[in-house]
Design a protein around this motif. Structure first.
Motif, PDB file in Angstrom:
ATOM      1  N   ILE A 134      42.794 -54.068  -7.716  1.00  0.00           N
ATOM      2  CA  ILE A 134      43.632 -53.372  -6.630  1.00  0.00           C
ATOM      3  C   ILE A 134      43.956 -54.588  -5.979  1.00  0.00           C
ATOM      4  O   ILE A 134      44.136 -55.765  -6.054  1.00  0.00           O
ATOM      5  N   GLU A 135      44.934 -54.193  -6.266  1.00  0.00           N
ATOM      6  CA  GLU A 135      46.027 -55.459  -4.774  1.00  0.00           C
ATOM      7  C   GLU A 135      46.334 -54.944  -3.928  1.00  0.00           C
ATOM      8  O   GLU A 135      45.878 -53.985  -3.329  1.00  0.00           O
ATOM      9  N   ARG A 136      46.054 -56.113  -2.163  1.00  0.00           N
ATOM     10  CA  ARG A 136      45.713 -56.077  -1.340  1.00  0.00           C
ATOM     11  C   ARG A 136      47.057 -56.198  -0.388  1.00  0.00           C
ATOM     12  O   ARG A 136      47.675 -57.293  -0.586  1.00  0.00           O
ATOM     13  N   GLY A 165      39.469 -42.374  -6.194  1.00  0.00           N
ATOM     14  CA  GLY A 165      39.881 -41.344  -6.113  1.00  0.00           C
ATOM     15  C   GLY A 165      41.064 -41.296  -4.601  1.00  0.00           C
ATOM     16  O   GLY A 165      42.051 -40.357  -4.726  1.00  0.00           O
ATOM     17  N   SER A 166      42.365 -42.448  -4.038  1.00  0.00           N
ATOM     18  CA  SER A 166      42.844 -43.335  -3.971  1.00  0.00           C
ATOM     19  C   SER A 166      43.909 -44.041  -4.493  1.00  0.00           C
ATOM     20  O   SER A 166      43.119 -44.100  -5.277  1.00  0.00           O
ATOM     21  N   ASP A 167      45.019 -42.995  -4.656  1.00  0.00           N
ATOM     22  CA  ASP A 167      45.918 -44.582  -4.776  1.00  0.00           C
ATOM     23  C   ASP A 167      45.928 -45.505  -4.266  1.00  0.00           C
ATOM     24  O   ASP A 167      46.583 -46.594  -4.720  1.00  0.00           O
ATOM     25  N   GLY A 173      49.970 -45.322  -7.091  1.00  0.00           N
ATOM     26  CA  GLY A 173      49.903 -46.005  -5.534  1.00  0.00           C
ATOM     27  C   GLY A 173      51.012 -46.986  -5.593  1.00  0.00           C
ATOM     28  O   GLY A 173      52.185 -47.473  -4.833  1.00  0.00           O
ATOM     29  N   LYS A 174      51.283 -47.886  -6.954  1.00  0.00           N
ATOM     30  CA  LYS A 174      52.219 -49.003  -6.760  1.00  0.00           C
ATOM     31  C   LYS A 174      53.287 -48.511  -7.071  1.00  0.00           C
ATOM     32  O   LYS A 174      54.366 -48.807  -6.459  1.00  0.00           O
ATOM     33  N   ALA A 203      59.179 -48.164  -1.360  1.00  0.00           N
ATOM     34  CA  ALA A 203      59.518 -48.837   0.818  1.00  0.00           C
ATOM     35  C   ALA A 203      58.680 -50.435   0.710  1.00  0.00           C
ATOM     36  O   ALA A 203      58.030 -51.088   1.300  1.00  0.00           O
ATOM     37  N   PRO A 204      58.890 -50.566  -0.287  1.00  0.00           N
ATOM     38  CA  PRO A 204      58.319 -52.233  -0.748  1.00  0.00           C
ATOM     39  C   PRO A 204      58.095 -53.448   0.718  1.00  0.00           C
ATOM     40  O   PRO A 204      57.366 -54.030   0.584  1.00  0.00           O
TER      41      PRO A 204
END
Lengths: 267, 342
Positions: free
Chosen positions: B3-5, B157-159, B179-180, B186-187
């Motif tokens: 997971i990326e924050r 379940g969330s992307d 998600g990525k 919109a990075p």
């Protein structure tokens, strides 16, 4: 409330009834139907402004009938339902005890259906001001606006049948929507299916609906079904001078034939 | 993937919705509709209500519509021609602001639709759905996600999972490749997350009343206790409100509509609470009384699904209890079940 609890306990102790169908506390502020079968549980009964469900729904439910003779805690609409159910031969005099608690803590026990008729003849049935305002608003619409209003309302219907299941007059063991040879009402919850279902429901209750409002309160998506019912009640009253739930006799406009009726197509 | 924050400034959410729309995807979000909040398509973030506790209906309609055409048929000469719907025409969709219970529910629903037969309709919709979840800052007395192995900040379940921090900005946890890919639209909006971003203190406190494993074991052990099930279900009216608002209830009915020369085959929601749900052509009904139907509802979620699909069928969203006209409260009845003397 004390009177009610005392009476419930006495009825159960004497074996006069096997179950008291009343209200108890529910989730948070909610009140819910409870089925008191032991005299020592009579103190769980409550009665206040939250107690709105029409408990007469349970008089015709097989699971509740199996418990034995009931006493029912009846609000004004429930009293009307008792008479209407009696008129439709679903319940019989002596087959139940009817208890009507007043807001002041008093309690009336009705011994006969005639006593309920007498009581209702002198009782006012107040209409919720917000509901009356919505009725006036919808009535003032042009037919075209009103049609759009209803298509919008009905597009939200998910066909969960909470309106039907909550209705004490919808006691048919097999509803028209469950008859599929032929399929009268489309099952899918699409525009036509929703429209036909809601119109059919209202029409099957025309002249029978006692205006308890439980269909509207049961609807999870908030469709104001009471509007349909109330317009039909008004039309039947003005055209046929009949109102459901005022006497324990079958006499409703749309399915009773009188030899002196003007319409003679049925002969 | 790990997971990326990232940090999404509160004012950047509007830009994110614009970018998603500009990329030709549809955005669905919780929208206030009078007294209720429901998932609905939005064009701008201003239409969304992200402070909601729970929508009346779940978003399962996006994956399992309440009415879905699965076939059309037409007579041509002596033969009947059939045509499948064009699933490639389904729009790419983003659901924004879905709470963690609903995001987790997609896994339970998916476990049913891909258990044995691979359901083409569900899978096509799922493939085109990206979930931007929103942690819960508040719950109510009906919520019980913590008792079914989830929580107000679960990423399952969330992307992407957003959590609104004390500053009003969102901590964005990028959970999956989908998600990525959304971030790639919109990075510039996804800033580095501050090292001390405190997710936990931004979450609602949801009490843990039991574990789903004990609920399942207990339900199974009490299977034959008719008095218990019948007693709980006495006030149940037998409507389908609970099943239809449920994010994991997957029962359906198939209806053909039209004439003998042309028509469509539709899949429609159904509910095990309906008296006629299990009626046989012989007239025999194995679940003759409401108590048996109520038991089926709980058993399916807490016993049969874990046994067959290795997932639980309840995510503790509490919708069924809120929607129930007669206050059948699933959490309360599960607690009763655990406390009942054996």
């Amino acid at each position: 409330m004390d009177e009610l609890r005392k009476k419930a306990r006495a009825l159960l102790e004497a074996g006069e009834v096997r179950v008291v169908i009343g209200y108890g506390g529910g989730t948070g502020d909610r009140a819910r139907a409870i089925f008191v079968r032991e005299p020592e549980r009579a103190d769980e009964l409550i009665f206040d402004g939250r107690c709105r469900q029409n408990l007469a729904i349970y008089l015709t439910r097989r699971e509740v009938k199996e418990l034995g003779k009931p006493a029912i805690v009846a609000t004004l609409p429930a009293l009307k339902t008792v008479l209407q159910l009696a008129g439709e031969f679903q319940i019989a005099e002596g087959g139940l005890v009817v208890l009507a608690p007043g807001a002041d803590g008093s309690l009336i026990e009705f011994k006969t259906f005639a006593d309920i008729e007498k009581y209702l003849a002198g009782a006012a049935s107040p209409i919720d001001p917000a509901e009356q305002a919505e009725m006036d608003r919808v009535r003032a619409m042009s037919p075209d606006e009103r049609w759009k209003y209803w298509l919008g309302q009905i597009s939200r219907c998910i066909k969960c049948y909470a309106c039907r299941q909550a209705c004490p007059m919808c006691y048919c063991p097999r509803c028209t929507v469950e008859c599929n040879q032929p399929q009268w009402i489309p099952v899918p919850s699409h525009e036509l299916g929703n429209l036909e279902w809601n119109v059919m429901r209202a029409m099957h209750l025309a002249g029978r609906c006692v205006d308890c409002g439980d269909c509207s309160r049961a609807c999870p998506v908030g469709i104001p079904l009471y509007l349909l019912n109330r317009v039909l009640i008004g039309d039947i009253e003005s055209n046929f001078h009949q109102r459901a739930g005022m006497k324990a006799e079958v006499d409703y406009a749309l399915s009773t034939f009188h030899p002196d009726d003007r319409e003679n197509f049925i002969r | 993937m790990e997971i990326e924050r990232r940090l999404l400034k509160k004012e950047a959410l509007a830009g994110l919705v614009e970018k998603i729309n500009a990329a030709g995807r549809k955005v669905h979000a919780p929208v206030c509709e009078g007294a209720r909040v429901e998932f609905a398509p939005i064009d701008s973030i201003a239409e969304a209500d992200l402070g909601y506790v729970q929508t009346t209906q779940s978003a399962k309609n996006l994956l399992f519509p309440r009415v879905e055409r699965i076939l059309s048929f037409k007579r041509r000469g002596g033969a009947m021609e059939t045509a499948d719907p064009d699933l490639s025409a389904l729009p790419e969709t983003v659901v924004l602001g879905m709470h963690p219970c609903d995001a987790a529910a997609i896994g339970s629903l998916g476990a049913i639709f891909t258990w044995d037969t691979q359901d083409a309709f569900f899978k096509a919709r799922l493939e085109k759905l990206t979930v931007v979840g929103l942690s819960c800052a508040a719950g109510d007395e009906y919520c019980f996600c913590a008792s079914v192995g989830l929580g107000p900040g679960s990423t399952e379940g969330s992307d992407i999972l957003l959590t609104r921090l004390a500053s009003g900005d969102f901590l964005a946890e990028i959970v999956t490749a989908k998600g990525k890919a959304l971030v790639e639209l919109a990075p510039e909006l996804f800033l580095p997350a501050p090292a001390g971003a405190d997710k936990d203190s931004a979450l609602a406190r949801i009490e843990k009343s039991f574990t789903r494993e004990e609920a399942g074991e207990r339900a199974k052990a009490r299977f034959d206790d008719d008095a218990l099930w019948d007693g709980q279900a006495l006030r149940c009216l037998g409507c389908g409100a609970c099943a239809y608002v449920c994010p994991t209830c997957a029962c359906f009915d198939i209806q053909d509509e039209g004439t003998t020369s042309r028509g469509v085959r539709l899949r429609c929601w159904d509910s095990c609470g309906f008296p006629a749900f299990t009626i046989h052509t012989s007239g025999h009904n194995p679940r003759e009384e409401q108590g048996a139907r109520w038991r089926q509802r709980l058993m399916h979620k807490f016993s049969y699904m874990p046994e067959r699909q290795d997932v639980f069928g309840c995510v503790g969203c509490g919708r069924c209890s809120r929607a129930c006209p007669v206050d059948m409260n699933i959490k309360e009845h599960l607690i009763d079940l655990l406390e009942a003397k054996s």
